[in-house]
Design a protein around this motif. Structure first.
Motif, PDB file in Angstrom:
ATOM      1  N   PHE A 118       0.818  -1.211   0.000  1.00 11.53           N
ATOM      2  CA  PHE A 118       0.000   0.000   0.000  1.00 11.53           C
ATOM      3  C   PHE A 118       0.849   1.258   0.000  1.00 11.53           C
ATOM      4  CE2 PHE A 118      -2.911  -3.129   1.895  1.00 11.53           C
ATOM      5  CZ  PHE A 118      -3.968  -2.980   1.018  1.00 11.53           C
ATOM      6  N   LEU A 119       2.175   1.096   0.048  1.00 13.86           N
ATOM      7  CA  LEU A 119       3.079   2.235   0.133  1.00 13.86           C
ATOM      8  C   LEU A 119       3.334   2.895  -1.212  1.00 13.86           C
ATOM      9  CD1 LEU A 119       5.690   0.560   2.497  1.00 13.86           C
ATOM     10  CD2 LEU A 119       3.829   2.087   3.127  1.00 13.86           C
ATOM     11  N   GLY A 120       2.748   2.385  -2.244  1.00 13.54           N
ATOM     12  CA  GLY A 120       2.974   2.935  -3.573  1.00 13.54           C
ATOM     13  C   GLY A 120       3.685   1.934  -4.465  1.00 13.54           C
ATOM     14  N   THR A 121       4.323   2.437  -5.475  1.00  9.64           N
ATOM     15  CA  THR A 121       4.979   1.593  -6.461  1.00  9.64           C
ATOM     16  C   THR A 121       6.464   1.465  -6.158  1.00  9.64           C
ATOM     17  OG1 THR A 121       3.400   2.334  -8.124  1.00  9.64           O
ATOM     18  CG2 THR A 121       5.409   1.308  -8.926  1.00  9.64           C
ATOM     19  N   ARG A 122       6.952   0.232  -6.236  1.00  7.17           N
ATOM     20  CA  ARG A 122       8.384  -0.031  -6.124  1.00  7.17           C
ATOM     21  C   ARG A 122       8.817  -0.671  -7.436  1.00  7.17           C
ATOM     22  NH1 ARG A 122       9.048  -3.874  -1.047  1.00  7.17           N
ATOM     23  NH2 ARG A 122       7.523  -5.038  -2.222  1.00  7.17           N
ATOM     24  N   THR A 123      10.126  -0.823  -7.614  1.00  8.85           N
ATOM     25  CA  THR A 123      10.645  -1.497  -8.792  1.00  8.85           C
ATOM     26  C   THR A 123      11.261  -2.813  -8.364  1.00  8.85           C
ATOM     27  OG1 THR A 123      11.078   0.626  -9.864  1.00  8.85           O
ATOM     28  CG2 THR A 123      12.193  -1.305 -10.774  1.00  8.85           C
ATOM     29  N   GLY A 135      14.914  -8.882  -5.405  1.00 10.40           N
ATOM     30  CA  GLY A 135      14.645  -7.825  -4.438  1.00 10.40           C
ATOM     31  C   GLY A 135      14.066  -6.623  -5.153  1.00 10.40           C
ATOM     32  N   HIS A 136      14.531  -5.434  -4.753  1.00  6.30           N
ATOM     33  CA  HIS A 136      14.021  -4.192  -5.336  1.00  6.30           C
ATOM     34  C   HIS A 136      15.164  -3.204  -5.549  1.00  6.30           C
ATOM     35  CE1 HIS A 136      10.452  -6.025  -3.579  1.00  6.30           C
ATOM     36  NE2 HIS A 136       9.796  -5.402  -4.533  1.00  6.30           N
ATOM     37  N   VAL A 137      14.946  -2.247  -6.435  1.00  6.06           N
ATOM     38  CA  VAL A 137      15.928  -1.190  -6.673  1.00  6.06           C
ATOM     39  C   VAL A 137      15.282   0.150  -6.326  1.00  6.06           C
ATOM     40  CG1 VAL A 137      15.385  -0.980  -9.155  1.00  6.06           C
ATOM     41  CG2 VAL A 137      17.594  -0.195  -8.287  1.00  6.06           C
ATOM     42  N   PHE A 138      16.070   0.994  -5.637  1.00  4.06           N
ATOM     43  CA  PHE A 138      15.603   2.297  -5.191  1.00  4.06           C
ATOM     44  C   PHE A 138      16.584   3.373  -5.675  1.00  4.06           C
ATOM     45  CE2 PHE A 138      14.304  -0.955  -2.189  1.00  4.06           C
ATOM     46  CZ  PHE A 138      12.946  -0.740  -2.083  1.00  4.06           C
ATOM     47  N   TYR A 149      20.376  -1.408  -5.157  1.00  5.40           N
ATOM     48  CA  TYR A 149      19.769  -2.709  -5.410  1.00  5.40           C
ATOM     49  C   TYR A 149      19.761  -3.432  -4.073  1.00  5.40           C
ATOM     50  CZ  TYR A 149      20.169  -1.879 -10.409  1.00  5.40           C
ATOM     51  OH  TYR A 149      20.039  -1.364 -11.663  1.00  5.40           O
ATOM     52  N   CYS A 150      18.595  -3.534  -3.464  1.00  4.07           N
ATOM     53  CA  CYS A 150      18.409  -4.145  -2.152  1.00  4.07           C
ATOM     54  C   CYS A 150      17.989  -5.596  -2.409  1.00  4.07           C
ATOM     55  CB  CYS A 150      17.332  -3.364  -1.411  1.00  4.07           C
ATOM     56  SG  CYS A 150      17.213  -3.729   0.319  1.00  4.07           S
TER      57      CYS A 150
END
Length: 166
Positions: A118-123, A135-138, A149-150
Motif C-alpha cells: 500500500f506504500l505505492g509503487t516499487r521497482t 529484491g528491489h531497486v531504489f 539494489y536491495c
C-alpha cells in the motif's frame, strides 16, 4: 443495496489485485525466461526458503543473510540459475539489513513495477535468465549510479575470485 455493492466492489478490487501474482504458481514461467524448470524441480533445487524468495517473491528477514558480512572479491550469482548478477566492487553497506549494490552486470537483471504494498509503487528486480525474484531497486544509492539494489541474500550465491585476498 446497489450502492453498498458498488462500494464493496470499488474497495475490494484494488485490495484483491495486490500481490495476486504471488499466489499463482508458475506465473513467472509464462514470461518465457531462457532458463526454466518445473515447480517441483525448482523446489528440489532451491529448498524451502530460497524457493519462497526466488519463485514466490518472499522477503527474507533483515539482517539474516551471511552475505552481509562477505568482504572478499568475487561475483554474486543467481542462486536459481547461476547467472552472474553483481560484482563485489559494487557492494556497499546500505544499513538496510540486506545485501546492497549500486550497479549490476549488464543485462543480468530485469525490472518490473511492483504494486504489492500500500506504500505505492516499487521497482522489483529479477534475474534475466530464470526470472527469479531478487529484491528491489531504489533511487537512494551512492554515486556513481545513485541506485540501491536491495537484494535478498537467499537469492544470491557468492563466488570468490580465484586467488583473491580477503
Amino acid at each position: 443495496m446497489r450502492r453498498r455493492r458498488l462500494m464493496t466492489l470499488l474497495l475490494a478490487t484494488p485490495v484483491l489485485s495486490l500481490g495476486l501474482a504471488r499466489l499463482l504458481p508458475g506465473s513467472r514461467a509464462a514470461e518465457g525466461f531462457p532458463f526454466q524448470l518445473s515447480e517441483s524441480e525448482w523446489r528440489q533445487r532451491l529448498g524451502d526458503k530460497a524457493y519462497a524468495v526466488l519463485r514466490e517473491e518472499d522477503t527474507e528477514p533483515p539482517g539474516s543473510s551471511p552475505l552481509l558480512e562477505e568482504k572478499r572479491t568475487g561475483t554474486y550469482a543467481c542462486a536459481g540459475c547461476g547467472q552472474d548478477l553483481f560484482r563485489s566492487e559494487t557492494k556497499y553497506d546500505s544499513g538496510t539489513g540486506w545485501p546492497s549494490f549500486y550497479d549490476v552486470i549488464d543485462g543480468a537483471v530485469g525490472t518490473r513495477e511492483d504494486r504489492s504494498l500500500f506504500l505505492g509503487t516499487r521497482t522489483e528486480v529479477h534475474c534475466s535468465r530464470c526470472g527469479g525474484h531478487l529484491g528491489h531497486v531504489f533511487e537512494d544509492g551512492p554515486p556513481p549510479t545513485g541506485l540501491r539494489y536491495c537484494i535478498n541474500g537467499l537469492a544470491l550465491e557468492f563466488r570468490p575470485q580465484t586467488g583473491a585476498a580477503g
